[in-house]
Design an enzyme around this catalytic site. Structure first.
Site, PDB file in Angstrom:
ATOM      1  N   SER A 140       5.145   9.483  -6.278  1.00 16.82           N
ATOM      2  CA  SER A 140       5.881  10.730  -6.099  1.00 16.82           C
ATOM      3  C   SER A 140       6.653  10.797  -4.788  1.00 16.82           C
ATOM      4  CB  SER A 140       4.955  11.933  -6.184  1.00 16.82           C
ATOM      5  OG  SER A 140       4.109  11.944  -5.049  1.00 16.82           O
ATOM      6  N   TYR A 157       8.524  12.350  -9.211  1.00 19.27           N
ATOM      7  CA  TYR A 157       8.239  13.780  -9.330  1.00 19.27           C
ATOM      8  C   TYR A 157       7.849  14.325  -7.966  1.00 19.27           C
ATOM      9  CZ  TYR A 157       3.419  12.195  -9.296  1.00 19.27           C
ATOM     10  OH  TYR A 157       2.239  11.602  -8.931  1.00 19.27           O
TER      11      TYR A 157
END
EC number: 4.1.1.11
Length: 127
Positions: free
Chosen positions: A25, A58
């Site tokens: 991430s 993300y």
């Protein structure tokens, strides 16, 4: 029919950390997320202005006011601390919604503070 349009962008963010041993991430200062309407776990595209690398990952919210932009996991191999990156989120919307959609763009300074907010990207502009 639905279209995918840019929803929000953090323009010229500086990478503050690169953590290879994290699960994955990008960690982003939550104040920056709020300013452009990005959310935890949202898919984003990251473009590295220094080396041309593009990746998708993300979001994990980072400490407010910290200016943190930390690429985690495998993505850490594609950046160096201090690299300038563009972080973009997209949204699917109907053609009717797309006609009036205004993305939120935050232009950041070297400390990842918001220098300017744009409702759209002006044509042929260098920021």
């Amino acid at each position: 029919m639905y279209r995918t349009l840019m929803s929000a962008k953090l323009h010229r963010a500086r990478v503050t950390e690169a953590n290879l041993n994290y699960v994955g991430s990008v960690t982003i200062d939550e104040d920056l997320l709020d300013a452009v309407g990005m959310m935890a776990n949202e898919k984003v595209q990251i473009v590295n202005n220094n080396n041309g690398a593009r990746l998708e990952t993300y979001i994990i919210p980072g400490e407010r006011g910290s200016g943190v932009v930390c690429l985690n996991g495998a993505a850490a191999r594609l950046v160096q601390v201090g690299d300038v990156v563009i972080i973009v989120s997209y949204a699917m919307m109907s053609e009717e919604e797309a006609k009036t959609h205004k993305p939120k763009v935050a232009v950041l300074n070297e400390r990842n503070e918001i220098e300017e907010m744009l409702g759209q990207e002006p044509a042929r502009t260098i920021l």
